[in-house]
Design a protein around this motif. Structure first.
Motif, PDB file in Angstrom:
ATOM      1  N   ARG A 378       0.766  -1.247  -0.020  1.00 34.06           N
ATOM      2  CA  ARG A 378      -0.011  -0.002  -0.040  1.00 34.06           C
ATOM      3  C   ARG A 378       0.943   1.299  -0.141  1.00 34.06           C
ATOM      4  NH1 ARG A 378      -4.884  -2.137  -0.882  1.00 34.06           N
ATOM      5  NH2 ARG A 378      -5.495  -3.713   0.450  1.00 34.06           N
ATOM      6  N   ARG A 379       1.902   1.215   0.943  1.00 33.85           N
ATOM      7  CA  ARG A 379       3.011   2.545   0.902  1.00 33.85           C
ATOM      8  C   ARG A 379       3.532   2.863  -0.430  1.00 33.85           C
ATOM      9  NH1 ARG A 379       3.485   1.520   5.215  1.00 33.85           N
ATOM     10  NH2 ARG A 379       3.506   3.440   6.624  1.00 33.85           N
ATOM     11  N   LYS A 380       4.108   1.631  -1.220  1.00 33.17           N
ATOM     12  CA  LYS A 380       4.589   1.941  -2.496  1.00 33.17           C
ATOM     13  C   LYS A 380       3.495   2.615  -3.525  1.00 33.17           C
ATOM     14  CE  LYS A 380       6.823  -0.370  -6.263  1.00 33.17           C
ATOM     15  NZ  LYS A 380       7.586  -1.395  -6.811  1.00 33.17           N
ATOM     16  N   GLN A 381       2.130   2.417  -3.389  1.00 32.36           N
ATOM     17  CA  GLN A 381       1.146   2.720  -4.233  1.00 32.36           C
ATOM     18  C   GLN A 381       0.852   4.268  -3.762  1.00 32.36           C
ATOM     19  OE1 GLN A 381      -2.325  -0.183  -5.388  1.00 32.36           O
ATOM     20  NE2 GLN A 381      -1.513  -1.147  -3.446  1.00 32.36           N
ATOM     21  N   ILE A 382       0.802   4.478  -2.624  1.00 34.27           N
ATOM     22  CA  ILE A 382       0.377   5.888  -2.143  1.00 34.27           C
ATOM     23  C   ILE A 382       1.657   6.794  -2.418  1.00 34.27           C
ATOM     24  CG2 ILE A 382       0.305   7.333   0.178  1.00 34.27           C
ATOM     25  CD1 ILE A 382      -1.074   4.853   1.440  1.00 34.27           C
ATOM     26  N   LEU A 383       2.971   6.389  -2.239  1.00 35.61           N
ATOM     27  CA  LEU A 383       3.972   7.309  -2.664  1.00 35.61           C
ATOM     28  C   LEU A 383       3.984   7.390  -4.039  1.00 35.61           C
ATOM     29  CD1 LEU A 383       6.535   6.200   0.140  1.00 35.61           C
ATOM     30  CD2 LEU A 383       4.841   8.123   0.173  1.00 35.61           C
ATOM     31  N   HIS A 384       3.768   6.393  -4.924  1.00 38.24           N
ATOM     32  CA  HIS A 384       4.052   6.792  -6.164  1.00 38.24           C
ATOM     33  C   HIS A 384       2.677   7.608  -6.460  1.00 38.24           C
ATOM     34  CE1 HIS A 384       2.984   5.522 -10.474  1.00 38.24           C
ATOM     35  NE2 HIS A 384       4.326   5.248 -10.731  1.00 38.24           N
ATOM     36  N   TYR A 385       1.751   7.615  -6.256  1.00 36.59           N
ATOM     37  CA  TYR A 385       0.849   8.661  -6.442  1.00 36.59           C
ATOM     38  C   TYR A 385       1.135  10.068  -6.341  1.00 36.59           C
ATOM     39  CZ  TYR A 385      -3.798  10.611  -6.881  1.00 36.59           C
ATOM     40  OH  TYR A 385      -4.914  11.607  -7.343  1.00 36.59           O
ATOM     41  N   PHE A 386       1.996  10.172  -5.341  1.00 40.97           N
ATOM     42  CA  PHE A 386       2.474  11.489  -5.244  1.00 40.97           C
ATOM     43  C   PHE A 386       4.024  11.906  -5.923  1.00 40.97           C
ATOM     44  CE2 PHE A 386      -0.381  10.980  -1.495  1.00 40.97           C
ATOM     45  CZ  PHE A 386      -1.282  12.021  -1.847  1.00 40.97           C
ATOM     46  N   GLY A 387       4.111  10.875  -6.854  1.00 42.66           N
ATOM     47  CA  GLY A 387       5.438  11.250  -7.457  1.00 42.66           C
ATOM     48  C   GLY A 387       6.636  10.861  -6.727  1.00 42.66           C
ATOM     49  N   ASP A 391      10.715   1.559  -2.406  1.00 45.44           N
ATOM     50  CA  ASP A 391      11.115   0.128  -2.687  1.00 45.44           C
ATOM     51  C   ASP A 391      10.171  -0.392  -1.335  1.00 45.44           C
ATOM     52  OD1 ASP A 391      12.099  -2.450  -2.549  1.00 45.44           O
ATOM     53  OD2 ASP A 391      14.109  -1.838  -1.855  1.00 45.44           O
ATOM     54  N   GLU A 392       9.335  -1.372  -1.788  1.00 47.28           N
ATOM     55  CA  GLU A 392       8.551  -1.898  -0.840  1.00 47.28           C
ATOM     56  C   GLU A 392       9.040  -2.761   0.282  1.00 47.28           C
ATOM     57  OE1 GLU A 392       7.449  -4.403  -4.594  1.00 47.28           O
ATOM     58  OE2 GLU A 392       8.379  -2.535  -4.172  1.00 47.28           O
ATOM     59  N   SER A 393      10.408  -3.266  -0.079  1.00 48.46           N
ATOM     60  CA  SER A 393      10.963  -4.060   1.254  1.00 48.46           C
ATOM     61  C   SER A 393      11.413  -3.185   2.398  1.00 48.46           C
ATOM     62  CB  SER A 393      12.325  -4.630   0.847  1.00 48.46           C
ATOM     63  OG  SER A 393      13.186  -3.215   0.348  1.00 48.46           O
ATOM     64  N   SER A 394      11.152  -1.754   2.199  1.00 44.71           N
ATOM     65  CA  SER A 394      11.213  -0.698   3.386  1.00 44.71           C
ATOM     66  C   SER A 394      10.002  -0.476   4.064  1.00 44.71           C
ATOM     67  CB  SER A 394      11.879   0.637   2.857  1.00 44.71           C
ATOM     68  OG  SER A 394      12.863   0.472   1.953  1.00 44.71           O
ATOM     69  N   CYS A 395       8.897  -1.186   3.612  1.00 46.76           N
ATOM     70  CA  CYS A 395       7.779  -1.169   4.424  1.00 46.76           C
ATOM     71  C   CYS A 395       7.667  -1.621   5.666  1.00 46.76           C
ATOM     72  CB  CYS A 395       6.403  -1.792   3.698  1.00 46.76           C
ATOM     73  SG  CYS A 395       4.781  -1.612   4.323  1.00 46.76           S
ATOM     74  N   GLY A 396       8.387  -2.843   5.930  1.00 45.93           N
ATOM     75  CA  GLY A 396       8.305  -3.252   7.144  1.00 45.93           C
ATOM     76  C   GLY A 396       7.238  -3.884   7.713  1.00 45.93           C
ATOM     77  N   ASN A 397       6.568  -4.592   6.950  1.00 43.66           N
ATOM     78  CA  ASN A 397       5.102  -5.138   6.992  1.00 43.66           C
ATOM     79  C   ASN A 397       4.017  -4.031   7.735  1.00 43.66           C
ATOM     80  OD1 ASN A 397       5.756  -7.398   5.952  1.00 43.66           O
ATOM     81  ND2 ASN A 397       5.951  -8.760   7.788  1.00 43.66           N
ATOM     82  N   MET A 398       4.149  -2.848   7.206  1.00 45.68           N
ATOM     83  CA  MET A 398       3.478  -1.889   7.759  1.00 45.68           C
ATOM     84  C   MET A 398       2.198  -1.657   7.140  1.00 45.68           C
ATOM     85  SD  MET A 398       4.015  -0.890  11.045  1.00 45.68           S
ATOM     86  CE  MET A 398       3.322   0.880  11.209  1.00 45.68           C
ATOM     87  N   CYS A 399       1.844  -2.496   6.320  1.00 47.83           N
ATOM     88  CA  CYS A 399       0.454  -2.730   5.438  1.00 47.83           C
ATOM     89  C   CYS A 399      -0.046  -3.928   5.441  1.00 47.83           C
ATOM     90  CB  CYS A 399       0.536  -1.935   4.069  1.00 47.83           C
ATOM     91  SG  CYS A 399       1.053  -2.983   3.120  1.00 47.83           S
ATOM     92  N   ASP A 400      -1.340  -4.353   5.219  1.00 49.98           N
ATOM     93  CA  ASP A 400      -2.039  -5.561   4.995  1.00 49.98           C
ATOM     94  C   ASP A 400      -1.658  -6.298   3.934  1.00 49.98           C
ATOM     95  OD1 ASP A 400      -3.075  -3.694   3.147  1.00 49.98           O
ATOM     96  OD2 ASP A 400      -5.153  -4.550   3.527  1.00 49.98           O
ATOM     97  N   ASN A 401      -1.101  -5.612   2.862  1.00 52.35           N
ATOM     98  CA  ASN A 401      -0.811  -6.357   1.510  1.00 52.35           C
ATOM     99  C   ASN A 401       0.843  -6.887   1.916  1.00 52.35           C
ATOM    100  OD1 ASN A 401      -2.821  -6.082   0.226  1.00 52.35           O
ATOM    101  ND2 ASN A 401      -2.170  -4.608  -1.132  1.00 52.35           N
ATOM    102  N   CYS A 402       1.572  -6.397   2.714  1.00 53.27           N
ATOM    103  CA  CYS A 402       2.969  -6.707   2.932  1.00 53.27           C
ATOM    104  C   CYS A 402       2.896  -8.046   3.986  1.00 53.27           C
ATOM    105  CB  CYS A 402       3.763  -5.616   3.532  1.00 53.27           C
ATOM    106  SG  CYS A 402       4.419  -4.568   1.997  1.00 53.27           S
ATOM    107  N   CYS A 403       1.866  -7.926   4.737  1.00 53.30           N
ATOM    108  CA  CYS A 403       1.590  -8.983   5.830  1.00 53.30           C
ATOM    109  C   CYS A 403       1.152 -10.163   5.304  1.00 53.30           C
ATOM    110  CB  CYS A 403       0.874  -8.443   7.025  1.00 53.30           C
ATOM    111  SG  CYS A 403       1.377  -7.099   7.917  1.00 53.30           S
ATOM    112  N   ALA A 404       0.305 -10.265   4.157  1.00 53.83           N
ATOM    113  CA  ALA A 404      -0.594 -10.906   3.641  1.00 53.83           C
ATOM    114  C   ALA A 404       0.499 -11.943   2.544  1.00 53.83           C
ATOM    115  CB  ALA A 404      -1.611 -10.653   2.729  1.00 53.83           C
TER     116      ALA A 404
END
Length: 730
Positions: A378-387, A391-404
């Motif tokens: 989710r984080r990757k998508q939000i940040l992409h939207y704002f230009g 790298d999703e590996s930096s999300c640290g499982n802080m969204c449902d998609n990275c946990c699933a």
């Protein structure tokens, strides 16, 4: 060096901070040097400091243009508290009286006011322009600058007049524009409109590392929300709904379930709204249920969760609203409920808009749909939207998609087909069209362009729409493609995309999870289902207790509690009066009259058997029927005929009896003698009443059989059962 020292001295003396956050120092230095400044900084990054501190350090008065009265009041109160004087900051807007306006103007002219907050509507009034020309304006701060752009989520036409007004007030007044959410398109719009193309731009990362993002399919949503809030007792939260009606409804249900919540929307009186905000800030209420009118500029750092009951209208709106969680850097959970019905509703709203607005709205909404349905971080998508690339590996499982758990597929061939097709048809179509060609859809536009003759047509039918959606979404996120927003979202190949066509390489993408069909219902009507299998051992104990109490009180057992109520107690284990009231068929009256011994028995049983009670304890719903119930009770008090009450609400006689019975069974006393005396003669009444006194159960069929079948109608016995339950049970 001196300026740097005085900057830090002022920061410490006035605000009590030792250090600046992020780019604050550079921004403040830039505005103090008289340069136009453009600040893009996420919520919680410390935007207001960027104009408050330079205003205090500059000669004259800084004008702060802000769209919300609540935001102005909040900031003015804070500045006065810091500065120790009421004259230091003022606001000028429609909420002031004539004498208050005169006082503001006097302070500004006297040079006592360093910051004057003005609503855009007030700014454009000629009398205010004339007044501001009499003063030395240090600079103009345009807060919430995204309101300038119709591509922004909060477009305000008055914002487009700001540049003209500033030019009328004086020459060469520096401008600082600030926004918490701006896509590259909106940034360009803001600079163009404010004629500040030479401004120094400061853009902070949009990544809020402490926020956890989650999207859930919308099912029994109110139950889910109550459950979530109960699990987070003592924490502050905001729940956003699209309509005022839903705001009121959700707030009511939360209160019924013992949660301190208040509604907030534009339909409430301004005084009520201000009081509601204060109660939230002072923690007199835990939860605010609001339309998006709430939260702009509310500086509450410890909001621990933000829930979207309905799909947000735009990614900017979503980002800004979720951004109100965890501003202190602590926990912030953002849960959004998603259903196709919400999308259909939003699309329906757009039908009546002019074509250009509808085009823009459709694309903005499409981004939300893609975000909700995608399985990518989710984080990757939000940040992409704002230009911003992430790298999703930096999300640290802080969204449902990275946990699933994810399903990957080898995407080299699919990506090559997509990019080659887009190139072949000259980059003149959007993603929907590309998917239609690949899946061989029956689309008249495809036939018009004769694209059904291309070798690509129907080539990906077997793979299914979900896979092609996944490919296109990730091709955009990984910059193989870009979307031309000005041109109705047409897909363009990037340099990376063109390279891939010539030199393909192995690449894996994530397959979107199919969003389960959500029922979008609040699922609170009708008899409440138990939380699991029926505890037969407890049921027997409750029936024995019921029998014992019935004997003591010389009442049939069913008058105490009916079987369905006992059964529900055996799945939900109510151990307090509050919980007992929420069992269907109990209600407040019955709970208080008979509930005590049952609660004690259940409490002991739960402890002795170490039972893990279901967390989703019966959710008490503010069923839409409550208004009907009140209406029935009031009209029975006024001695109206049941037939007339039924007719006025479009109910049948059978339905009105069912409603009346459910009111009585939940513990409300109703006196129907005026009506019963008219329709059933006295001897018959006594006979049925006496029967129920000694009956084993409350079955009407058994009663009719016992009393001699032909003498009584079903409705007559039902009426007498209602009278019996009302008089003896309540």
């Amino acid at each position: 060096m001196e300026t740097k020292k005085s900057l830090f001295d002022n920061l410490q003396n006035f605000f009590g901070f030792d250090n600046f956050k992020g780019d604050q120092e550079a921004i403040i230095t830039n505005i103090l040097a008289g340069n136009d400044t453009f600040v893009i900084m996420p919520t919680g990054g410390g935007k207001s400091m960027c104009y408050q501190l330079p205003a205090l350090m500059s000669e004259g008065t800084a004008i702060v243009i802000s769209p919300l009265i609540a935001l102005m009041k909040n900031q003015v109160d804070q500045l006065r508290a810091f500065g120790g004087s009421d004259s230091i900051a003022h606001f000028l807007n429609s909420s002031l009286t004539k004498s208050e306006i005169a006082r503001v103007k006097e302070d500004v002219l006297g040079g006592k006011t360093k910051l004057l907050y003005v609503a855009p509507e007030s700014l454009t009034k000629q009398e205010n322009i004339d007044f501001l020309r009499l003063n030395h304006v240090s600079f103009v701060a345009v807060d919430e600058a995204h309101c300038i752009s119709e591509w922004g989520h909060d477009f305000r036409p008055e914002y487009r007049k700001i540049r003209q007004v500033i030019s009328n007030i004086g020459e060469n007044i520096p401008i600082i524009a600030l926004t918490a959410t701006a896509t590259p398109k909106v940034q360009h719009d803001i600079q163009k409109n404010l004629q500040m193309n030479n401004a120094t731009v400061f853009k902070s990362s949009f990544n809020r590392t402490n926020l956890f993002y989650e999207v859930r399919a919308k099912r029994s949503v109110i139950k889910e929300i109550v459950k979530f809030v109960k699990q987070n007792t003592g924490k502050s939260g905001i729940i956003y709904c699209l309509s005022r009606k839903k705001v009121e409804e959700v707030a009511e249900v939360l209160n019924l379930n013992g949660i301190r919540a208040l509604p907030y929307h534009a339909g409430l009186d301004a005084k009520v709204r201000a009081e509601t905000q204060d109660k939230f800030l002072m923690e007199d209420v835990e939860v605010i249920v609001a339309t998006i009118a709430f939260g702009m500029g509310i500086d509450k750092p410890d909001v621990r969760y933000v829930i979207h009951h309905d799909v947000p209208k735009s990614m900017e709106g979503y980002y800004q609203e979720t951004g109100r969680a965890g501003r202190d850097g602590g926990e912030g959970v953002c849960v959004s409920f998603y259903s196709q019905k919400d999308i259909d509703k939003l699309q329906k709203f757009m039908k009546d808009k002019p074509v250009s607005e509808r085009e823009i709205g459709t694309q903005i909404l499409k981004e939300v749909i893609d975000y909700a349905e995608s399985s990518v971080c989710r984080r990757k998508q939000i940040l992409h939207y704002f230009g911003e690339n992430f790298d999703e590996s930096s999300c640290g499982n802080m969204c449902d998609n990275c946990c699933a758990p994810k399903t990957f597929f080898d995407a080299e061939e699919h990506l090559h087909k997509v990019l080659s097709l887009i190139k072949h048809i000259d980059e003149k179509f959007d993603d929907r069209y590309i998917i239609d060609v690949l899946t061989g859809a029956d689309n008249p536009q495809i036939r018009n362009y004769e694209h059904d003759t291309l070798p690509y047509f129907g080539l990906g039918k077997e793979d299914g729409e979900n896979l092609w959606n996944s490919v296109l979404r990730q091709a955009l996120l990984d910059n193989f493609l870009s979307k031309d927003i000005d041109q109705y979202g047409l897909l363009r190949l990037t340099e990376k995309g063109n390279d891939f066509i010539d030199n393909p390489y192995s690449i894996r993408f994530i397959l979107n999870r199919e969003m389960e069909a959500a029922d979008d219902e609040d699922g609170e009507e009708g008899p409440k289902q138990g939380g699991g299998a029926l505890d037969t051992e407890l049921l027997q104990m409750l029936k024995d207790l019921r029998k014992k109490i019935a004997k003591q009180k010389s009442l049939p057992p069913f008058v105490i509690f009916q079987d369905p109520s006992l059964e529900e107690m055996c799945t939900h284990y109510p151990i307090s009066m509050e919980e007992m009231k929420q069992i269907s068929g109990v209600g407040a009256g019955k709970a208080l009259k008979f509930g005590g011994p049952f609660i004690e028995l259940i409490k002991k049983y739960v402890e002795d058997n170490d039972i893990d009670r279901p967390v989703d304890m019966v959710i008490k719903s503010a069923a839409n029927k409550s208004a009907l119930k009140v209406y029935i009770i009031q009209n029975i008090d006024r001695h109206l005929n049941l037939e007339d009450i039924a007719a006025s609400k479009g109910l049948t006689y059978e339905e009105i009896l069912r409603e009346v019975e459910s009111i009585v069974n939940s513990g409300t006393k109703l006196n129907l003698d005026y009506y019963i005396d008219e329709v059933i003669d006295e001897d018959k009444q006594d006979e049925v009443f006496d029967y129920f006194k000694t009956a084993e159960d409350d079955s009407i069929d058994h009663a009719i059989a016992e009393l001699g079948g032909d003498d009584y109608t079903y409705e007559e016995v039902q009426l007498m059962r209602i009278k019996f339950m009302s008089e003896l049970g309540n």
